[in-house]
Design a protein around this motif. Structure first.
Motif, short mmCIF file in Angstrom:
data_model
loop_
_atom_site.label_atom_id
_atom_site.label_comp_id
_atom_site.label_asym_id
_atom_site.label_seq_id
_atom_site.Cartn_x
_atom_site.Cartn_y
_atom_site.Cartn_z
N PRO A 1 -46.86 79.11 -60.86
CA PRO A 1 -46.18 80.41 -60.42
C PRO A 1 -44.80 79.85 -59.58
O PRO A 1 -44.78 79.24 -58.84
CB PRO A 1 -47.29 81.08 -59.24
N GLY A 2 -44.61 81.13 -59.83
CA GLY A 2 -42.97 81.48 -58.68
C GLY A 2 -43.79 82.07 -57.22
O GLY A 2 -45.01 82.01 -56.61
N SER B 1 -60.25 75.50 -45.56
CA SER B 1 -60.40 74.15 -44.77
C SER B 1 -60.87 73.75 -43.97
O SER B 1 -61.16 73.12 -42.91
CB SER B 1 -59.08 73.65 -44.61
N SER B 2 -61.74 75.06 -43.74
CA SER B 2 -62.28 75.41 -41.71
C SER B 2 -63.06 76.42 -42.06
O SER B 2 -63.47 77.09 -42.95
CB SER B 2 -61.45 75.61 -40.86
N GLN C 1 -48.77 73.81 -47.72
CA GLN C 1 -47.19 74.49 -48.07
C GLN C 1 -46.33 73.71 -46.76
O GLN C 1 -45.17 74.02 -47.84
CB GLN C 1 -46.76 75.69 -47.31
N ALA D 1 -56.43 75.05 -53.65
CA ALA D 1 -55.95 74.67 -52.60
C ALA D 1 -54.68 74.18 -52.38
O ALA D 1 -54.19 72.92 -52.97
CB ALA D 1 -57.18 73.81 -51.28
#
Ligand SMILES: NC(=O)c1ccc[n+]([C@@H]2O[C@H](COP(=O)([O-])OP(=O)(O)OC[C@H]3O[C@@H](n4cnc5c(N)ncnc54)[C@H](OP(=O)(O)O)[C@@H]3O)[C@@H](O)[C@H]2O)c1
Length: 272
Positions: A201-202, A39-40, A106, A103
């Protein structure tokens, strides 16, 4: 398996750390040229350095070697930055064959649903849902629809789209939205020759496990019927399958990769 992506051009969003890095590495090792972004500028440069340290040929090092990674920062919630990244791919490679929407915001530290700031909820959706859609739409219009061979999209969702975890309302909601969006995109794009699938995914081993209390890590592993979280490479294998012709007759699928967590009612140490 070797060389499934020979001559292909791949974009991995969030390819600068953790699972994204493993996905980039997998595609490069199978012959692709891979564009990746964080992101940067800073996080993207760090990822490029890590990929170079793993022995991959990062753009700028040598234009002559067959395997290459090109990095360019791109906040996928920003339309202008997505356009700029697509422009780079068009100018340098003139095509795109695979998009991996990896991306994710979270949504950590938001607190519970009674206290969380709705603006932070929106931040998560803006990246995970709208951002993933924006990059997909740009890839389709700018590249896939102009290529006879079309293209393939793989999203990263989560098993938390199906079974919630605590204090992650925005994240769980965003992953549920991704699952629905994958089916919807797959339906509309299938007649046009574009496949859209998803890996859910887990637990995945990431740098966050390095600072995890060992007792907590052990408890998480006990929660996995296979007794082990996925590695980035495990997830990359599923993503590569969904991006390859090995899954040529699949679209709109959510492929869970969670050590068997989703098939159990209770972990083994719960007395039922
Ligand atoms: N880790 C797990 O246990 C787990 C479990 C289930 C599903 N998943 C899913 O699997 C994928 C990879 O997980 P992970 O844990 O490896 O991810 P991660 O460590 O949280 O890394 C997230 C990546 O997304 C990038 N990103 C965040 N916001 C962005 C934005 N606005 N624009 C562009 N890039 C952005 C980050 O870039 P910066 O470095 O610049 O921040 C970073 O590269 C994610 O979709 C995640 O939801 C993970």
């Amino acid at each position: 398996m070797d060389g499934r992506f020979e001559g292909k051009v791949v974009l991995v969003t969030g390819g600068n750390r953790n699972t994204g890095l493993a996905i980039v590495e997998r595609f490069v090792r199978e012959g692709a040229k891979v564009y990746m972004c964080g992101s940067s500028e800073e996080s993207t440069a760090k990822g490029a350095a890590e990929l170079a340290a793993r022995g991959l040929d990062v753009a700028g090092a040598s234009e002559m070697r067959p395997y290459q990674v090109v990095s360019q920062a791109c906040d996928i919630s920003d339309a202008a930055q997505v356009d700029a990244l697509m422009e780079t791919i068009a100018r340098e490679s003139g095509r795109l064959d695979v998009l991996v929407n990896n991306a994710a915001n979270q949504g950590l530290g938001h607190g519970g649903p009674l206290e969380m700031d709705p603006e932070r909820f929106w931040d998560v959706l803006k990246t995970n849902v709208v951002g993933g859609f924006r990059v997909t739409q740009a890839a389709c219009n700018r590249f896939f629809m102009k290529q006879e061979s079309r293209g393939v999209v793989v999203f990263l969702s989560s098993n938390t789209a199906m079974r919630a975890i605590r204090k992650r309302t925005a994240y769980c909601a965003s992953k549920g939205a991704i699952n629905s969006m994958v089916r919807s995109l797959a339906l509309d794009l299938a007649p046009l020759g574009i496949r859209v699938n998803c890996c859910a995914p887990g637990y995945i081993y990431t740098e966050r496990w390095d600072v995890l209390d060992p007792a907590k890590a052990a408890r998480r592993r006990l929660n996995c019927p296979l007794r082990k979280e996925a590695s980035g490479a495990d997830i990359a294998g599923v993503v590569a399958f969904l991006a390859s012709d090995d899954s040529a007759n699949m679209t709109g699928e959510i492929v869970t990769c969670d050590a068997g967590c989703s098939c159990q009612h209770m972990p083994e140490d719960v007395d039922v």
